[in-house]
Design a protein around this motif. Sequence first.
Motif, mmCIF file in Angstrom:
data_model
loop_
_atom_site.group_PDB
_atom_site.id
_atom_site.type_symbol
_atom_site.label_atom_id
_atom_site.label_comp_id
_atom_site.label_asym_id
_atom_site.label_seq_id
_atom_site.Cartn_x
_atom_site.Cartn_y
_atom_site.Cartn_z
ATOM 1 N N GLY A 62 0.842 -1.067 0.106
ATOM 2 C CA GLY A 62 0.121 0.086 -0.078
ATOM 3 C C GLY A 62 1.016 1.423 -0.006
ATOM 4 N N THR A 63 1.888 1.159 0.558
ATOM 5 C CA THR A 63 2.853 2.402 0.796
ATOM 6 C C THR A 63 3.393 2.965 -0.606
ATOM 7 N N MET A 66 0.867 5.370 -1.802
ATOM 8 C CA MET A 66 1.045 6.486 -1.006
ATOM 9 C C MET A 66 2.074 7.357 -1.618
ATOM 10 N N PHE A 88 0.329 6.091 10.715
ATOM 11 C CA PHE A 88 0.434 5.895 9.079
ATOM 12 C C PHE A 88 0.051 7.277 8.665
ATOM 13 N N ARG A 91 3.173 8.789 7.949
ATOM 14 C CA ARG A 91 3.876 8.265 6.701
ATOM 15 C C ARG A 91 3.710 9.418 5.814
ATOM 16 N N THR A 135 -6.245 10.392 6.248
ATOM 17 C CA THR A 135 -6.378 8.763 6.252
ATOM 18 C C THR A 135 -7.864 8.315 6.921
ATOM 19 N N SER A 137 -9.212 5.272 7.857
ATOM 20 C CA SER A 137 -9.109 4.855 8.986
ATOM 21 C C SER A 137 -7.622 4.624 9.544
ATOM 22 N N THR A 139 -5.037 3.046 10.989
ATOM 23 C CA THR A 139 -5.157 1.656 11.604
ATOM 24 C C THR A 139 -4.334 1.470 12.950
ATOM 25 N N ASP A 164 -5.857 8.076 2.490
ATOM 26 C CA ASP A 164 -5.412 7.046 2.615
ATOM 27 C C ASP A 164 -6.479 5.746 2.984
ATOM 28 N N ILE A 166 -6.242 2.560 2.876
ATOM 29 C CA ILE A 166 -5.728 1.330 2.689
ATOM 30 C C ILE A 166 -6.517 0.221 3.607
ATOM 31 N N GLN A 189 -4.479 -6.195 0.791
ATOM 32 C CA GLN A 189 -4.226 -7.129 1.868
ATOM 33 C C GLN A 189 -5.455 -6.773 3.118
ATOM 34 N N LYS A 190 -6.352 -6.223 2.920
ATOM 35 C CA LYS A 190 -7.186 -5.692 4.027
ATOM 36 C C LYS A 190 -8.607 -5.787 3.514
HETATM 37 C C1 LIG Z 1 -4.045 3.115 7.014
HETATM 38 C C2 LIG Z 1 -2.824 2.232 6.345
HETATM 39 N N1 LIG Z 1 -1.843 3.184 5.682
HETATM 40 C C3 LIG Z 1 -0.789 2.539 5.187
HETATM 41 C C4 LIG Z 1 -0.549 1.273 5.371
HETATM 42 C C5 LIG Z 1 0.817 0.720 4.833
HETATM 43 O O1 LIG Z 1 0.303 -0.218 3.807
HETATM 44 P P1 LIG Z 1 1.464 -1.324 3.500
HETATM 45 O O2 LIG Z 1 1.989 -1.967 4.634
HETATM 46 O O3 LIG Z 1 0.777 -2.298 2.386
HETATM 47 O O4 LIG Z 1 2.403 -0.672 2.798
HETATM 48 C C6 LIG Z 1 -1.370 0.488 6.006
HETATM 49 C C7 LIG Z 1 -0.872 -0.792 6.481
HETATM 50 O O5 LIG Z 1 -0.985 -1.508 7.485
HETATM 51 C C8 LIG Z 1 -2.372 1.069 6.687
HETATM 52 O O6 LIG Z 1 -3.315 0.303 7.676
#
Ligand SMILES: Cc1ncc(COP(=O)(O)O)c(C=O)c1O
Length: 380
Positions: A62-63, A66, A88, A91, A135, A137, A139, A164, A166, A189-190
């Motif tokens: 996912g990153t 981003m 996140f 990030r 963002t 949610s 996480t 985001d 993700i 993957q979610k």
């Molecule tokens: C809200 C959110 N952003 C970004 C990410 C980063 O995604 P990835 O680990 O697939 O690069 C995650 C993954 O846990 C996430 O839950």
Amino acid sequence: MKKHVLLTPGPTPVPPQVLLSMAQPIIHHRTPQFEEIFAQMSENLKYLFQTRNDVITFASSGTGAMEASVVNLLSPGDKAICVQGGKFGERWAELCRAYGVEAVIIDVEWGDAVSAEEIERVLNKHPDAKVVFTTLSETSTGVATDVKAIGAMMNNKPAVLVTDAISGLGGMELKTDEWGVDVVVSGSQKGLMIPPGLAFCSISPKAWELVEKARCPRYYFDFRKAKKNLDKNTTAFTPAITLCIGLNEALKMIREETLEKAIARHARLAEAVRGAIQAIGLELFAKKPANVVTAVKSPENIDSGKIVKMMRDDYGISIAGGQGDAKGKIFRIAQLGYMNEFDILTGLSCLEIVLARLGYKFEMGKAIGFAETKFQETSS
Ligand SMILES: Cc1ncc(COP(=O)(O)O)c(C=O)c1O
């Protein structure tokens, strides 16, 4: 014998029919066969993203999506507003700085959510900011952001809104076009119910205007190159063929359930978990909880890492611990993707057993009882 149950907010369980679709012999990607799968998948992604805009797929976590948003929308020296209320959100700012973009930070206390008014205040102070990064949610804290209100506030403002999603997509409401979200980023993957390895970006016409002007260095993640290929139902580089086949299958399942019902299912599971946790005297960490992951404050004197470890090592049930400053202090139970009432009941039952073993005083069965009653009262 230990049975493994995944109740983490990514990766999440993969349905058997999706696993089977990915067990077939690999096909070549420069073929009408793959192009048809990719076209179907890309069309169904629009349904999931609730958009008429193109959804670009990259082979990355996912990153990667981003990073793609940052490099395709901005130039070194530009200013972007980054909402930072968890790992996140942080990030976004890290990515901006990596490319010489000035990150104007809105610091939100972990567990709290940003308001549209706060973003508006910062936007008014920095009218030259080109992008607002949010963002849906968060996480790491289990917090939901009111993206709808932010979109409404930014209507007619020049800055582009990026979210985001993700962990939120597929499990929480996100009306990309209706709410005016210019770029939505997600991962595989979610809520999408396939293994890690695919990342996605939906891009509005307003965002494309920035893409044409952006001067950050980009090659693999160039939206323009990806779009040119998407128009021909293919990708610029070798796609993650197997994951695309799996995603095509998973998206068919989501269409069959309907997005509306999938979102309602997540809400119902989340309500049961939140109530169950409180029924045994524990507190939620998030002030505005997301429906895809529930963050819980660990009982005093019990390191949350111990709960996570005992559930996983002794019973095969994976939940997540806290990250960053919340390490040891919270644990997180997901209600995300291919999960139903009985996954949740299994997780709560294991949690009760582990809490009792670790010396937490509560009435055994109260959490599970609350969830069962909730599920009995509301149909799926
Ligand atoms: C809200 C959110 N952003 C970004 C990410 C980063 O995604 P990835 O680990 O697939 O690069 C995650 C993954 O846990 C996430 O839950």
